[in-house]
Design a protein around this motif. Structure first.
Motif, PDB file in Angstrom:
ATOM      1  N   ILE A 154       2.029   6.490  -7.131  1.00 35.74           N
ATOM      2  CA  ILE A 154       1.300   7.717  -7.325  1.00 35.74           C
ATOM      3  C   ILE A 154       1.308   8.954  -7.096  1.00 35.74           C
ATOM      4  O   ILE A 154       0.945   9.430  -8.276  1.00 35.74           O
ATOM      5  CB  ILE A 154      -0.559   7.615  -6.702  1.00 35.74           C
ATOM      6  N   LEU A 155       2.065   8.827  -5.948  1.00 39.38           N
ATOM      7  CA  LEU A 155       2.511  10.614  -5.833  1.00 39.38           C
ATOM      8  C   LEU A 155       4.080  10.560  -6.944  1.00 39.38           C
ATOM      9  O   LEU A 155       3.734  12.110  -7.376  1.00 39.38           O
ATOM     10  CB  LEU A 155       3.307  10.769  -4.390  1.00 39.38           C
ATOM     11  N   ILE A 209       2.516   2.317  -3.781  1.00 36.79           N
ATOM     12  CA  ILE A 209       1.413   2.699  -4.614  1.00 36.79           C
ATOM     13  C   ILE A 209       1.265   3.722  -3.766  1.00 36.79           C
ATOM     14  O   ILE A 209       1.082   4.273  -5.213  1.00 36.79           O
ATOM     15  CB  ILE A 209      -0.225   1.218  -4.559  1.00 36.79           C
ATOM     16  N   THR A 210       1.444   4.574  -2.754  1.00 30.26           N
ATOM     17  CA  THR A 210       1.381   5.457  -2.688  1.00 30.26           C
ATOM     18  C   THR A 210       2.179   6.472  -2.799  1.00 30.26           C
ATOM     19  O   THR A 210       1.521   7.242  -3.963  1.00 30.26           O
ATOM     20  CB  THR A 210       1.163   5.354  -1.288  1.00 30.26           C
ATOM     21  N   GLY A 211       3.730   5.473  -2.499  1.00 32.73           N
ATOM     22  CA  GLY A 211       4.586   5.822  -3.112  1.00 32.73           C
ATOM     23  C   GLY A 211       4.236   6.494  -4.887  1.00 32.73           C
ATOM     24  O   GLY A 211       4.851   7.187  -5.640  1.00 32.73           O
ATOM     25  N   ALA A 268       1.114  -1.678  -0.414  1.00 32.45           N
ATOM     26  CA  ALA A 268       0.192  -0.044  -0.226  1.00 32.45           C
ATOM     27  C   ALA A 268       1.297   1.373  -0.089  1.00 32.45           C
ATOM     28  O   ALA A 268       0.647   2.477  -0.763  1.00 32.45           O
ATOM     29  CB  ALA A 268      -1.293   0.011   1.232  1.00 32.45           C
ATOM     30  N   LEU A 269       1.967   1.025   1.182  1.00 32.05           N
ATOM     31  CA  LEU A 269       2.707   2.245   0.546  1.00 32.05           C
ATOM     32  C   LEU A 269       4.170   2.573  -0.424  1.00 32.05           C
ATOM     33  O   LEU A 269       4.244   3.930  -0.958  1.00 32.05           O
ATOM     34  CB  LEU A 269       4.281   2.241   2.088  1.00 32.05           C
ATOM     35  N   SER A 275       9.651   1.530   0.839  1.00 37.63           N
ATOM     36  CA  SER A 275       8.684   0.548   1.025  1.00 37.63           C
ATOM     37  C   SER A 275       9.252  -0.259   0.360  1.00 37.63           C
ATOM     38  O   SER A 275       9.012  -1.512   0.563  1.00 37.63           O
ATOM     39  CB  SER A 275       7.522   1.426   0.525  1.00 37.63           C
ATOM     40  N   TRP A 322       5.996  16.937  -3.284  1.00 43.66           N
ATOM     41  CA  TRP A 322       5.062  15.838  -3.013  1.00 43.66           C
ATOM     42  C   TRP A 322       5.813  14.502  -4.067  1.00 43.66           C
ATOM     43  O   TRP A 322       5.947  13.273  -3.445  1.00 43.66           O
ATOM     44  CB  TRP A 322       3.242  15.781  -3.371  1.00 43.66           C
ATOM     45  N   GLY A 324       6.956  11.213  -2.465  1.00 42.04           N
ATOM     46  CA  GLY A 324       6.786   9.810  -2.944  1.00 42.04           C
ATOM     47  C   GLY A 324       7.480   8.525  -3.650  1.00 42.04           C
ATOM     48  O   GLY A 324       7.704   7.986  -2.801  1.00 42.04           O
TER      49      GLY A 324
END
Length: 170
Positions: free
Chosen positions: A118-119, A114-116, A111-112, A143, A132, A136
């Protein structure tokens, strides 16, 4: 056949990986401090946040596992011959918790990651949002490092746990 040597190998590998984890955590913390105090751009400030947060986790976990590995190794090798019931009553439940935790860690790390990612994709071309983008990028890197390390630790844990269970069924 599961032997005392297998116990030794498992805990020695765990100790070695935890030392690597500790070093990576310290490097991440030092990098974050440098980013905040010397390279004070928005990008590096963004990178500093996940580096320090995850770096602290890496350093603490690395040190904790490193510190306890030898005593666990010695205790379990002794129990192999002298008190197999202790392996059944203490080591098996401990490893069951460890193996369940790896699943949780994997999902959090994914999840982290994927968040990175995406950012990174949202803000890589926006010069006003470099904070940001940096956050990311560092989040994705940290991660991914943790995901890789935990993959090998989980694989090693499964081999050890399966061997332990086969020994206790004898």
């Amino acid at each position: 056949m599961f032997t005392k040597v297998d116990i030794e190998k498992y805990f020695m590998a765990e100790k070695q990986e935890s030392l690597i984890f500790l070093v990576i955590g310290i490097v991440a913390i030092v990098s974050a401090i440098v980013f905040m105090l010397i390279w004070k751009t928005s990008f590096f400030k963004g990178m500093a946040i996940p580096l320090i947060a995850v770096g602290i986790i890496q350093a603490v976990v690395g040190w904790t596992v490193y510190k306890r590995s030898d005593s666990q190794r010695i205790d379990n090798v002794y129990s192999y011959d002298m008190d197999p019931a202790k392996l059944r009553n203490q080591e098996v439940p401990r490893m069951e918790v460890v193996m369940k935790n790896f699943v949780i860690y994997r999902y959090v790390e994914i999840a982290l990651l994927i968040t990175g990612i995406i950012l990174i994709f949202l803000f890589r071309t926006n010069p006003e949002k470099t904070f940001w983008y940096g956050l990311g990028l560092a989040l994705a890197i940290q991660s991914l490092l943790m995901l890789i390390a935990d993959y090998f630790a989980e694989k090693r844990g499964h081999e050890y746990f399966d061997g332990l269970m086969s020994f206790l069924k004898m």
